[in-house]
Design a protein around this motif. Structure first.
Motif, PDB file in Angstrom:
ATOM      1  N   LYS A   1      -2.255  -2.369  -7.928  1.00 55.21           N
ATOM      2  CA  LYS A   1      -2.598  -0.784  -7.397  1.00 55.21           C
ATOM      3  C   LYS A   1      -1.821   0.129  -8.234  1.00 55.21           C
TER       4      LYS A   1
ATOM      5  N   ASP B   1       0.761  -1.228   0.323  1.00 50.05           N
ATOM      6  CA  ASP B   1       0.049   0.083   0.001  1.00 50.05           C
ATOM      7  C   ASP B   1       0.844   1.316  -0.193  1.00 50.05           C
TER       8      ASP B   1
ATOM      9  N   GLU C   1      -6.248  11.116  -7.326  1.00 51.05           N
ATOM     10  CA  GLU C   1      -7.672  10.693  -7.070  1.00 51.05           C
ATOM     11  C   GLU C   1      -8.643  11.642  -7.358  1.00 51.05           C
TER      12      GLU C   1
ATOM     13  N   ARG D   1      -9.050   5.785  -8.263  1.00 50.17           N
ATOM     14  CA  ARG D   1      -8.116   5.635  -7.061  1.00 50.17           C
ATOM     15  C   ARG D   1      -8.833   5.618  -5.888  1.00 50.17           C
TER      16      ARG D   1
ATOM     17  N   LYS E   1       1.414   8.723  -2.382  1.00 52.83           N
ATOM     18  CA  LYS E   1       1.010   9.598  -1.170  1.00 52.83           C
ATOM     19  C   LYS E   1       1.883   9.493  -0.099  1.00 52.83           C
TER      20      LYS E   1
ATOM     21  N   LEU F   1      -9.396   2.335  -3.905  1.00 49.77           N
ATOM     22  CA  LEU F   1      -8.719   1.809  -3.119  1.00 49.77           C
ATOM     23  C   LEU F   1      -9.022   2.020  -1.498  1.00 49.77           C
TER      24      LEU F   1
HETATM   25  N1  GLY Z   1      -3.795   4.037   0.300  1.00 50.16           N
HETATM   26  C1  GLY Z   1      -4.948   4.430  -0.613  1.00 50.16           C
HETATM   27  C2  GLY Z   1      -4.167   5.030  -1.895  1.00 50.16           C
HETATM   28  O1  GLY Z   1      -2.807   5.034  -1.886  1.00 50.16           O
HETATM   29  O2  GLY Z   1      -4.786   5.844  -2.545  1.00 50.16           O
END
Ligand code: GLY
Length: 367
Positions: A233, A136, A243, A248, A142, A251
């Motif tokens: 991912k 993750d 996002e 996204r 992020k 997730l």
């Molecule tokens: N942990 C969710 C993301 O990376 O968007």
């Protein structure tokens, strides 16, 4: 996205383009060496009290400055960012220096943020040391830290140029950490529209020994599970790096319920993965109620989560006050245009939905 699997040694390399930035992921058995990461330039290792031995092993004989923080979520603060920035300055790190974060999600996020603002942006490399961080936090760019009592309130999108995932660092993980990471694996498997991750995990019941503290699956299967999870991912964040779309956000399956549970149970009472697993069960129930999750699929997902020993009952034993739970959920920072977006499994992946409060109250309260 480009990817390659190298011969017989079960290593993988993926290259993702995240918002125009190339991010390479290496899934290998051994730890990387600072020598190879930094080359002739300069770098700063960032670790915590748990991962210091790993950082030392990565430094090897090379004199690489190391900034050590306290382990745990309570260290995810602006003060820690400042500590990293100061260590970089004291080490004379130039703008082309490399920040190397060695640790779990907290170290990955803090080092990423510090790199993103150091002289307006220095190179970032990550060496995630837990399953949760590998599948993750380390992928997708992020970064951030907790502020004003809110998790990840401040941060940036700043993909690591290189991410090294040494399976050898997982061998000493406690069972609770495996269980935490395994929940994110299940989430990613639900989002994997090819069904491949679910298939690999099902081979020889690969997740069972992980979560029960038994013998780990062989390196081949472990690498394959991590690789498929990174691939799923990576593809999602490539398509929606910041996002801004609706991809996204998928997730967050299980996370809106899970984050609220973590907050209500008291930070640290449950691992992130335990809360997300419980949240995924609620997401399945919500999807069923809204007619978005086919009953057979919901049954399979809930069955898998239950079979791995996660708490699945509602209300959760540590969060019996449904009104308080709903208030925390209503404050979720993923709201768009003031309304809460929840993720539920659909036929082959997941979908965003909204739900009325009385329905959410029934789901959370188990009524
Ligand atoms: N942990 C969710 C993301 O990376 O968007």
């Amino acid at each position: 996205m480009r990817n390659a699997r190298h011969g017989m040694n079960n290593n993988y390399t993926f290259t993702f383009t995240l918002g125009g930035v190339l991010s390479r992921v290496f899934i290998e058995h051994e730890l990387p060496a600072a020598e190879g990461i930094i080359g002739a330039g300069n770098g700063l290792l960032v670790c915590d009290t748990h991962t210091e031995p790993l950082a030392r092993a990565i430094a090897g004989n090379r004199e690489t400055p190391c900034c050590k923080l306290q382990a745990g979520e309570t260290a995810k603060t602006w003060q820690s960012v400042e500590t990293i920035l100061k260590a970089a300055k004291d080490a004379g790190l130039s703008r082309d220096g490399v920040f190397i974060g060695v640790g779990g999600g907290v170290i990955n996020d803090l080092t990423g943020f510090a790199a993103s603002v150091y002289m307006r942006g220095a190179e970032l490399c990550l060496v995630p040391s837990t399953l949760l961080a590998m599948v993750d936090a380390a992928v997708g760019g992020k970064t951030g830290f907790d502020l004003f009592g809110a998790k990840n309130f401040a941060g940036s999108f700043y993909p690591a140029a290189r991410v090294y995932m040494p399976a050898t660092s997982l061998r000493s993980l406690p069972a609770r950490e495996w269980k935490s990471g395994a929940a994110e694996l299940i989430k990613t498997a639900v989002l994997d529209t090819t069904g491949r991750l679910m298939e690999i995990m099902a081979e020889g019941d690969a997740l069972k020994p992980l979560v029960s503290g038994g013998a780990l699956p062989d390196t081949g299967i472990l690498h394959e599970i991590i690789a498929q999870s990174v691939l799923v991912k990576g593809r999602i964040v490539e398509a929606d790096p910041k996002e801004t779309g609706s991809l996204r956000a998928l997730l967050n399956l299980g996370h809106t319920f899970g984050h609220a549970l973590e907050a209500c149970a008291g930070l640290g009472a449950l691992s992130h993965g335990e809360a997300v697993a419980w949240g995924m069960v609620r997401a399945c129930e919500l999807g069923l109620s809204l007619g978005r999750t086919p009953p057979a699929r919901s049954g399979r997902i809930i069955g898998l989560i239950r079979s791995l020993g996660y708490e699945t009952a509602a209300p959760h034993p540590l969060a019996q006050d449904i009104e308080a739970f709903l208030r925390v959920m209503a404050g979720d920072k993923k709201k768009k245009a003031g309304s809460l977006r929840l993720v539920v499994p659909d036929e082959a992946g997941a979908a965003l939905v909204s739900a009325e409060t009385p329905l959410l109250a029934r789901i959370i309260g188990g009524r």
